[in-house]
Structures are given as C-alpha cells and as structure tokens.
Design a protein around this motif. Structure first.
Motif, PDB file in Angstrom:
ATOM      1  N   ARG A 150       8.399  -2.997  -1.360  1.00  0.00           N
ATOM      2  CA  ARG A 150       8.531  -4.446  -1.539  1.00  0.00           C
ATOM      3  C   ARG A 150       9.743  -4.912  -0.733  1.00  0.00           C
ATOM      4  NH1 ARG A 150      11.413  -7.303  -5.706  1.00  0.00           N
ATOM      5  NH2 ARG A 150      10.642  -9.440  -6.003  1.00  0.00           N
TER       6      ARG A 150
ATOM      7  N   THR B 273      13.019  -0.393 -10.867  1.00  0.00           N
ATOM      8  CA  THR B 273      13.005  -0.782  -9.454  1.00  0.00           C
ATOM      9  C   THR B 273      14.310  -0.359  -8.806  1.00  0.00           C
ATOM     10  OG1 THR B 273      11.561  -2.666  -9.893  1.00  0.00           O
ATOM     11  CG2 THR B 273      12.812  -2.717  -7.853  1.00  0.00           C
TER      12      THR B 273
ATOM     13  N   GLU C  74       0.825  -1.209   0.000  1.00  0.00           N
ATOM     14  CA  GLU C  74       0.000   0.000   0.000  1.00  0.00           C
ATOM     15  C   GLU C  74       0.861   1.262   0.000  1.00  0.00           C
ATOM     16  OE1 GLU C  74      -2.449  -0.357   3.431  1.00  0.00           O
ATOM     17  OE2 GLU C  74      -3.612  -2.054   2.652  1.00  0.00           O
ATOM     18  N   HIS C  75       2.094   1.134   0.496  1.00  0.00           N
ATOM     19  CA  HIS C  75       3.027   2.264   0.530  1.00  0.00           C
ATOM     20  C   HIS C  75       4.067   2.173  -0.582  1.00  0.00           C
ATOM     21  CE1 HIS C  75       1.566   3.719   4.466  1.00  0.00           C
ATOM     22  NE2 HIS C  75       1.337   2.444   4.701  1.00  0.00           N
ATOM     23  N   GLY C  76       3.831   1.271  -1.536  1.00  0.00           N
ATOM     24  CA  GLY C  76       4.737   1.138  -2.668  1.00  0.00           C
ATOM     25  C   GLY C  76       6.050   0.459  -2.336  1.00  0.00           C
TER      26      GLY C  76
ATOM     27  N   ALA D  52      11.316  -0.300  -4.479  1.00  0.00           N
ATOM     28  CA  ALA D  52      10.130   0.424  -4.942  1.00  0.00           C
ATOM     29  C   ALA D  52      10.287   0.685  -6.429  1.00  0.00           C
ATOM     30  CB  ALA D  52       9.951   1.732  -4.180  1.00  0.00           C
ATOM     31  N   SER D  53       9.184   0.748  -7.122  1.00  0.00           N
ATOM     32  CA  SER D  53       9.200   0.993  -8.570  1.00  0.00           C
ATOM     33  C   SER D  53       8.941   2.471  -8.819  1.00  0.00           C
ATOM     34  CB  SER D  53       8.146   0.151  -9.280  1.00  0.00           C
ATOM     35  OG  SER D  53       8.434  -1.224  -9.135  1.00  0.00           O
ATOM     36  N   GLU D  54       9.823   3.066  -9.601  1.00  0.00           N
ATOM     37  CA  GLU D  54       9.678   4.477  -9.961  1.00  0.00           C
ATOM     38  C   GLU D  54      10.046   4.643 -11.423  1.00  0.00           C
ATOM     39  OE1 GLU D  54      12.055   6.820  -7.356  1.00  0.00           O
ATOM     40  OE2 GLU D  54      10.975   6.249  -5.539  1.00  0.00           O
TER      41      GLU D  54
END
Length: 454
Positions: free
Chosen positions: A137, A271, A133-135, A265-267
């Motif tokens: 992993r 990743t 939910e907060h992006g 996190a994916s941006e």
C-alpha cells in the motif's frame, strides 16, 4: 424512464442545503493535470450522481492553446462523450467561494461503463491495484513549488515576478512576501481541508513551496491536484498569476514537485512500513533498496511523465539543485533519489526528479510503477552518491529534452505495461504533438539572435 436517484446523494444534498451550499463544483484532471469542471446546482446533484455529467472526450486531447490533438477515441471517433460522476466522498466546502462545495469526479465511457484510458485518476487506481496484488500500500507525501506573478503589460507574456527578493530561501513573513500572499493562502488551504502542513518562500524571488501531509497514494494525488488548482484560483482572486511551470524565467531556477514514497503492508493484523529494517544496509529493507533500483532503472522513461513539457528540461543542469543524473544518495539533495535521514516508521525515499508542471496522478502513478518493477525484479542499486553530485563520470545522464524522454518511455515496455497501452499511446501522441508545435514556432530568442545580423 429516469434512473433511480441514489439515496446517498439525496442525503448529501439535504445536508449541504442546511449548510448553506447551493452549488457543487464537480472537477477532474485532464491529461496534463489541469482541472476541468462543471458547477452543478444543488437540486441537480442527485441526478448528476445517477446519470453523470456529459463532457466531450476530446477534453483530454485539447492543448493549452485550445487545439484538439488527433488521438484515438477523439476526433477520429466523432468527438464522443465521456461521463463524469461526482465522488461524494471527496466533498469539500470552498472557503473563498460562499455557497460552493467541490468534489472530484470519476470519468467513464458511457458505452462500456469502464474508466476512459486517458483518466489520470483511473491510471493511478490501476497501478495501486497492481501493488495490492503484492500486499503493498504505497504512501506518498507531495511537495510543490510555484512562482507568483503580478500583471505587467510591458513584460514578456504580460507578467513579472511578484517579488525579486534574493537570498530569501526558507523564510516567511513580509521580507520576501510583502503582501502576505503565502500566509493568506495557507490559511485558506487549511480551511479547505486538504492536509496542508506548512509553506515557505523558496530559493528564487516570488517562489513559494507548500507541503502536504503524507497519506495513501490516491488521496495524496487528489490533494496535490486540488492544491495546484486552489493556489491558481486564489492567485487569480488577488489579480495575480500562480504558475507551476517548470522554469518560467531565464534568470531564475525552476520549480520542483518532489514526492516522498514509502509502502505499508499488513502482517499479523498490524500495518508496518516495509521500507524499514534497522539491520539492513543503510537501515533500509530489501524492499526499499529494490524500489530505489527500480526508480534508477526506469528513470529515462519516468522523465517523460514527471518532466512532461518542453520547458521542463530547461530546469536541469549543473548547480541547479535539480536532478541531472541517474543516481541516489543518503540525505543528499543533489541526487535524483534522496533517502531522508529518518528510519523506522519514517523510512522512505524522495524522488526529486519531477517538476511542478507534472500531473500529480501521473507523477505518483509512474513513481509507484517504477518502484514496483524494482521490487519485483529484486535488483540492488549501486553504491549511493557521496558528496555533491553532477559527476557524469559516475552516473548516467537523464534525458536532456522531451523528445528523448518520450522515446525512452515508448521503449520501456515494462513500465508502459503497468501504465497500460491505451494511456501510453494517448500520452505519447499528445506530447509529441506538443513537441511538433514548439519546433514549428518562432521564439523571441530566435528573433533576438538572428534578425538584426542575418
């Protein structure tokens, strides 16, 4: 009318048959991380996937001595069923059991189809969903230690250490392992396919460490669970006992379960490790420092989950190289949270609090939950420990016994809010029963100390 057989299960069954497999062992962790299982004949695998395998829910409430602890949903409900369905994505062939494959199982309530609250694998999945939910992993890398024992009818408990070689930490070969136990075990674990990287003799005689490659957190917990089960099984095949007990011998140290943690996190379609920031203090990002602060803030409650037995607290103390205080440090093994020296993509923290008796799913779930709470709060940790630790003037003490840790867990409503009230209630009831049984048991120490003189 029978349920429809999933086509995937039928395809897997055909493939396994061609490979010479005729039994699938479906296994899952109980509340304390012991593997529970059933061997399923291959032609029954599709039915097991469709209908599930029935077990008594009280398997989660059963002590190591076979007592059923009164926990809600078990005895009070008439000992109802749970249903375990094979997770075919986790199938592995057991290299030491010809014709046998193994897979993990997912546990649900047959009345609702929902995961049962005591399921450690479901617990970790729920915590990871909160992270998503907060992006975030989480990525975890487990390290586990254990002692190997030989039969000894005259010894306490019937076992003695396999080797008493002193000063053999970080060695390999016959000097501290005269029967090549570790080499043989590493090769079989490699063939099992659970991502073993390396192993060595540890600090005390007959103590070994095996490390696993890092991966997303659920897979890491799956592999740590299977590692512990496999090591114990392979030792039994040798006529030996491998124990992940925290401190099995008075004249030796304890066994740890350290976990390395980072977050991806994916941006922008890419990743990245969000713990990395070359411009941040200590080369760490705000997210990493907040995660450290979360582990420190929730350390007393964490202890109940990662140091889960009465015996666990005998591993702690000055000069044990086991955490004793709530602190963190940069590449400092005397700290509870250590930041290894790698930066960039290798940025991570190492929680050194856990001992080897911990349930891998619970340990990783609790670690991730505490780190997430710190990230959400945005707190900063105090200055890192410098030099050798264990200075009570600088840092707070961790709980010194299981009852104190359990009280801290119950009081930490932020952490238990993520873990879930039903899991927490079951865990507290189970563990407080363990404490009660221990407090009522007359130990060998008491007889030796008092019987002759009093």
């Amino acid at each position: 009318m029978s349920a429809q057989v999933p086509s995937e299960a039928s395809q897997v069954t055909e493939r396994l048959s061609v490979e010479g497999i005729d039994v699938v062992r479906v296994t899952y962790p109980d509340l304390i991380g012991t593997d529970r299982a059933r061997d399923v004949l291959l032609d029954q695998l599709p039915a097991a996937c469709s209908h599930g395998l029935s077990f008594c829910r009280a398997v989660y409430h059963t002590s190591p001595q076979g007592d059923v602890v009164p926990i809600a949903g078990g005895l009070d409900a008439g000992l109802p069923d749970i249903v375990v369905r094979p997770d075919l994505d986790t199938l592995l062939t057991l290299p030491w059991e010809p014709g046998v494959a193994s897979c993990l199982g997912d546990v649900t309530d047959p009345a609702t189809g929902a995961p049962v609250p005591e399921s450690p694998r479901a617990l970790l999945r729920a915590v990871l969903a909160r992270c998503a939910e907060h992006g975030l992993r989480p990525i975890a890398g487990p390290e586990l230690e254990y002692f190997l024992c030989d039969p000894a009818p005259g010894a306490p408990g019937g076992w003695r250490r396999y080797s008493c070689a002193a000063g053999a930490v970080y060695t390999a070969g016959l000097r501290a392992d005269p029967d090549n136990h570790l080499l043989r075990t590493l090769r079989l674990l490699r063939d099992l396919g659970i991502g073993i990287t390396h192993g060595n003799h540890e600090f005390d005689g007959a103590q070994f460490e095996i490390n696993l490659v890092h991966s997303e957190a659920l897979g890491a917990a799956d592999r740590a669970f299977r590692l512990k089960a496999a090591v114990k099984e392979l030792a039994r095949k040798e006529g030996r006992l491998a124990t992940f007990m925290a401190k099995p011998f008075n004249d030796a140290g304890g066994s740890g379960f350290h976990v390395h943690l980072s977050c991806d996190a994916s941006e922008g379609g890419e990743t990245r490790n969000v713990f990395a920031d070359p411009t941040g203090p200590y080369g760490l990002s705000d997210t990493a420092r907040h995660a450290v602060a979360g582990l420190l803030a929730h350390a007393p409650a964490l202890a109940a989950l990662v140091n889960p037995t009465v015996n666990s607290y005998k591993r702690f103390g000055p000069d044990t190289v086991a955490p004793w205080l709530v602190d963190w440090g940069l590449d400092n093994r005397s700290a509870m949270v250590r930041i290894p020296p790698e930066r960039g993509a290798g940025s991570r923290l190492e929680l050194r609090l856990g001992d080897a008796s911990a349930n891998p799913y619970v340990l990783i779930a609790a670690t991730v939950a505490a780190a997430l709470l710190g990230i959400q709060a945005g707190d900063e940790p105090p200055a890192p420990l410098e030099g050798y630790g264990y200075d009570t003037a600088r840092s707070a003490l961790l709980p010194d016994c299981l009852p104190t840790a359990l009280d801290a867990l119950e009081a930490d409503t932020a952490l238990t809010g993520i873990l879930g009230k039903d899991f927490t209630a079951a865990y507290l009831a189970y563990k407080r029963n363990e404490v009660e049984r221990f407090q009522q048991h007359v130990t060998d120490w008491e007889f030796t100390e008092y019987a002759y003189h009093l």
